[in-house]
Every structure is written in C-alpha cells, then in structure tokens.
Design a protein around this motif. Structure first.
Motif, PDB file in Angstrom:
ATOM      1  N   UNK A  74       0.826  -1.204   0.000  1.00 57.32           N
ATOM      2  CA  UNK A  74       0.000   0.000   0.000  1.00 57.32           C
ATOM      3  C   UNK A  74       0.859   1.253   0.000  1.00 57.32           C
ATOM      4  N   UNK A  75       1.996   1.190   0.677  1.00 60.85           N
ATOM      5  CA  UNK A  75       2.892   2.346   0.672  1.00 60.85           C
ATOM      6  C   UNK A  75       3.378   2.638  -0.740  1.00 60.85           C
ATOM      7  N   UNK A  76       3.701   1.571  -1.487  1.00 60.53           N
ATOM      8  CA  UNK A  76       4.136   1.754  -2.870  1.00 60.53           C
ATOM      9  C   UNK A  76       3.011   2.320  -3.736  1.00 60.53           C
ATOM     10  N   UNK A  77       1.791   1.799  -3.523  1.00 57.72           N
ATOM     11  CA  UNK A  77       0.643   2.293  -4.294  1.00 57.72           C
ATOM     12  C   UNK A  77       0.384   3.756  -3.972  1.00 57.72           C
ATOM     13  N   UNK A  78       0.438   4.099  -2.689  1.00 57.58           N
ATOM     14  CA  UNK A  78       0.189   5.482  -2.285  1.00 57.58           C
ATOM     15  C   UNK A  78       1.228   6.419  -2.885  1.00 57.58           C
ATOM     16  N   UNK A  79       2.498   6.011  -2.848  1.00 56.14           N
ATOM     17  CA  UNK A  79       3.550   6.842  -3.439  1.00 56.14           C
ATOM     18  C   UNK A  79       3.325   7.009  -4.931  1.00 56.14           C
ATOM     19  N   UNK A  80       2.886   5.921  -5.594  1.00 59.35           N
ATOM     20  CA  UNK A  80       2.621   6.006  -7.034  1.00 59.35           C
ATOM     21  C   UNK A  80       1.483   6.978  -7.324  1.00 59.35           C
ATOM     22  N   UNK A  81       0.428   6.945  -6.488  1.00 57.27           N
ATOM     23  CA  UNK A  81      -0.699   7.857  -6.674  1.00 57.27           C
ATOM     24  C   UNK A  81      -0.243   9.304  -6.500  1.00 57.27           C
ATOM     25  N   UNK A  82       0.537   9.561  -5.459  1.00 53.35           N
ATOM     26  CA  UNK A  82       1.011  10.920  -5.214  1.00 53.35           C
ATOM     27  C   UNK A  82       1.915  11.396  -6.347  1.00 53.35           C
ATOM     28  N   UNK A  83       2.795  10.522  -6.824  1.00 54.51           N
ATOM     29  CA  UNK A  83       3.656  10.914  -7.936  1.00 54.51           C
ATOM     30  C   UNK A  83       2.845  11.174  -9.199  1.00 54.51           C
ATOM     31  N   UNK A  84       1.789  10.372  -9.410  1.00 53.84           N
ATOM     32  CA  UNK A  84       0.924  10.596 -10.569  1.00 53.84           C
ATOM     33  C   UNK A  84       0.218  11.941 -10.470  1.00 53.84           C
ATOM     34  N   UNK A  85      -0.247  12.276  -9.268  1.00 53.82           N
ATOM     35  CA  UNK A  85      -0.892  13.577  -9.079  1.00 53.82           C
ATOM     36  C   UNK A  85       0.101  14.714  -9.306  1.00 53.82           C
ATOM     37  N   UNK A  86       1.331  14.540  -8.815  1.00 56.28           N
ATOM     38  CA  UNK A  86       2.354  15.566  -9.018  1.00 56.28           C
ATOM     39  C   UNK A  86       2.673  15.726 -10.494  1.00 56.28           C
ATOM     40  N   UNK A  87       2.829  14.601 -11.186  1.00 54.26           N
ATOM     41  CA  UNK A  87       3.123  14.659 -12.607  1.00 54.26           C
ATOM     42  C   UNK A  87       1.994  15.266 -13.408  1.00 54.26           C
ATOM     43  N   UNK A  88       0.760  14.919 -13.045  1.00 53.62           N
ATOM     44  CA  UNK A  88      -0.394  15.478 -13.756  1.00 53.62           C
ATOM     45  C   UNK A  88      -0.480  16.986 -13.551  1.00 53.62           C
ATOM     46  N   UNK A  89      -0.215  17.426 -12.315  1.00 55.45           N
ATOM     47  CA  UNK A  89      -0.245  18.859 -12.046  1.00 55.45           C
ATOM     48  C   UNK A  89       0.818  19.608 -12.823  1.00 55.45           C
ATOM     49  N   UNK A  90       2.015  19.029 -12.899  1.00 58.76           N
ATOM     50  CA  UNK A  90       3.083  19.674 -13.654  1.00 58.76           C
ATOM     51  C   UNK A  90       2.766  19.694 -15.144  1.00 58.76           C
ATOM     52  N   UNK A  91       2.186  18.592 -15.648  1.00 55.57           N
ATOM     53  CA  UNK A  91       1.830  18.528 -17.076  1.00 55.57           C
ATOM     54  C   UNK A  91       0.783  19.581 -17.419  1.00 55.57           C
ATOM     55  N   UNK A  92      -0.209  19.728 -16.563  1.00 58.76           N
ATOM     56  CA  UNK A  92      -1.240  20.736 -16.811  1.00 58.76           C
ATOM     57  C   UNK A  92      -0.660  22.145 -16.782  1.00 58.76           C
ATOM     58  N   UNK A  93       0.339  22.343 -15.920  1.00 55.79           N
ATOM     59  CA  UNK A  93       0.947  23.671 -15.838  1.00 55.79           C
ATOM     60  C   UNK A  93       1.788  23.985 -17.066  1.00 55.79           C
ATOM     61  N   UNK A  94       2.452  22.982 -17.632  1.00 60.80           N
ATOM     62  CA  UNK A  94       3.381  23.210 -18.727  1.00 60.80           C
ATOM     63  C   UNK A  94       2.733  23.138 -20.103  1.00 60.80           C
ATOM     64  N   UNK A  95       1.542  22.549 -20.200  1.00 59.82           N
ATOM     65  CA  UNK A  95       0.912  22.454 -21.516  1.00 59.82           C
ATOM     66  C   UNK A  95       0.394  23.829 -21.942  1.00 59.82           C
ATOM     67  N   UNK A  96       0.224  24.046 -23.252  1.00 59.11           N
ATOM     68  CA  UNK A  96      -0.277  25.340 -23.728  1.00 59.11           C
ATOM     69  C   UNK A  96      -1.650  25.645 -23.149  1.00 59.11           C
ATOM     70  N   UNK A  97      -1.900  26.882 -22.707  1.00 60.07           N
ATOM     71  CA  UNK A  97      -3.192  27.221 -22.101  1.00 60.07           C
ATOM     72  C   UNK A  97      -4.308  27.216 -23.125  1.00 60.07           C
TER      73      UNK A  97
END
Length: 207
Positions: A74-97
């Motif tokens: 579960x710790x691995x799954x939770x870390x994966x979820x958090x990293x996915x959220x971080x990556x998604x947030x960064x992708x949304x910030x960097x994509x063209x508006x």
C-alpha cells in the motif's frame, strides 16, 4: 501531536496552492463585491479540503488494523498515486493554455453566506482531493496511529493551510491577484504544488 498538525499543514498547502478556476472566482468576488464575500468563499474551499482530509484520516484510522499486513504494498501504491498527481499537475501547468476567457462572477454569490455554500459545493465536486489525502494518509500511516486527537490535528492543519492560502488570494488585492492568476503565477504555483506532492511521495517511500 505537533507532527500530525505539521503534516496536515504540508498536505493542505500541497492541495491548495495551485491557482485554478475556484481561486479566480474568489478573487473576482473580492474585487467586485467585498473582502467579506471573498473570504467567505475562501473558507468554503478550506471547509471542503478539511472535510476531505477528515474522511481520509478517520477512514485511515478505521481500517488501520485491517491493512497492517499489506502496509508495504500500500505504501508503494500510495507513493505512485502521489507521484501521478504531481506529474499530472506539472503537465497541466506546462501544456499550452486553452483559449478561454475569464469566468464571470455570478450575481447569486454576492453575499457571504451564498458565496460560502456555493463554493463549498463546487469544491466538493472535486474527488481528486480525497484521493490525494487518502493516498497520503494510508501511505504514511494514520498520523499518530489510531489516535483521534492526532487525526483531528492533521485535519486542522490541512484546514488552516487551505484557509490561509485562499484568504491570501481573497485579500491580496489586485496586484497580488493578477500575479497569482496570470500565466506565470499559475505556472509557478502549479509547479510548487507538484514539487510538494512529489516530496510527500518520496517521504512515503522512505518513511
């Protein structure tokens, strides 16, 4: 106990810092009506974040014994979820508006009570928030074990972080508001949030 509160603060800022449509709405309410109305909307956002943190924290306490044998995976799954959220947030910030204009402030939100309840409801429609808190709580273990006081301090920390940030937006004035809601401000706040969430994911893995 202090650790639980600080954990809630960090988690609360991680989810609150990105400036999106709700923050723009709060800023517009303050500019077009009064700080009281904008602050009420800000507290609506903080209440929703606090409720989601409570669901995650108290749910984590309720199932702590059941998930103990599976804590490692579960710790691995939770870390994966958090990293996915971080990556998604960064992708949304960097994509063209997207070419969309500013959202008008609804006249129906012109009083503190209406602003509070309407923005609370709008914020509760975002289930990603409870996924974020649940991944954090279940990944690191319930703050303070099964201690309900520690859980309450975690929720209080998350509420305080969200409220302080949203109130800053509501009361920051036109200059700060434009800086936060402009393209550069959105990019900086989104990347800062992604960095916080990624750091929490790393803490889950090494904790």
């Amino acid at each position: 106990m202090v650790t639980a509160f600080l954990a809630g603060l960090v988690a609360g800022y991680g989810v609150a810092v990105p400036v999106g449509a709700i923050a723009v709405l709060i800023l517009g309410l303050s500019a077009r009506t009064s700080f009281r109305v904008g602050a009420a909307g800000a507290l609506g956002v903080a209440t929703a974040d606090g409720l989601y943190a409570a669901v995650a924290a108290l749910g984590g306490a309720a199932v702590a014994g059941l998930i103990a044998p599976y804590a490692g995976p579960l710790r691995l799954v939770a870390a994966a979820v958090l990293l996915a959220l971080a990556g998604h947030g960064a992708w949304r910030a960097l994509r063209p508006p997207a070419a969309t204009g500013p959202r008008p402030v609804r006249r129906g939100l012109g009083t503190p009570a209406r602003a509070y309840w309407a923005i609370l409801a709008l914020t509760l429609l975002n289930p990603a928030t409870v996924v974020y808190f649940a991944a954090l709580v279940l990944g690191r273990g319930h703050p303070g074990g099964a201690d309900l006081v520690a859980a309450g301090l975690f929720v209080l920390g998350a509420f305080a972080a969200s409220a302080s940030w949203q109130l800053l937006i509501a009361g920051g004035g036109t200059l700060v508001g434009r800086a936060l809601t402009g393209p550069r401000g959105r990019l900086i706040t989104a990347l800062a949030s992604s960095a916080i969430i990624a750091a929490l994911a790393v803490a889950v893995l090494v904790g």
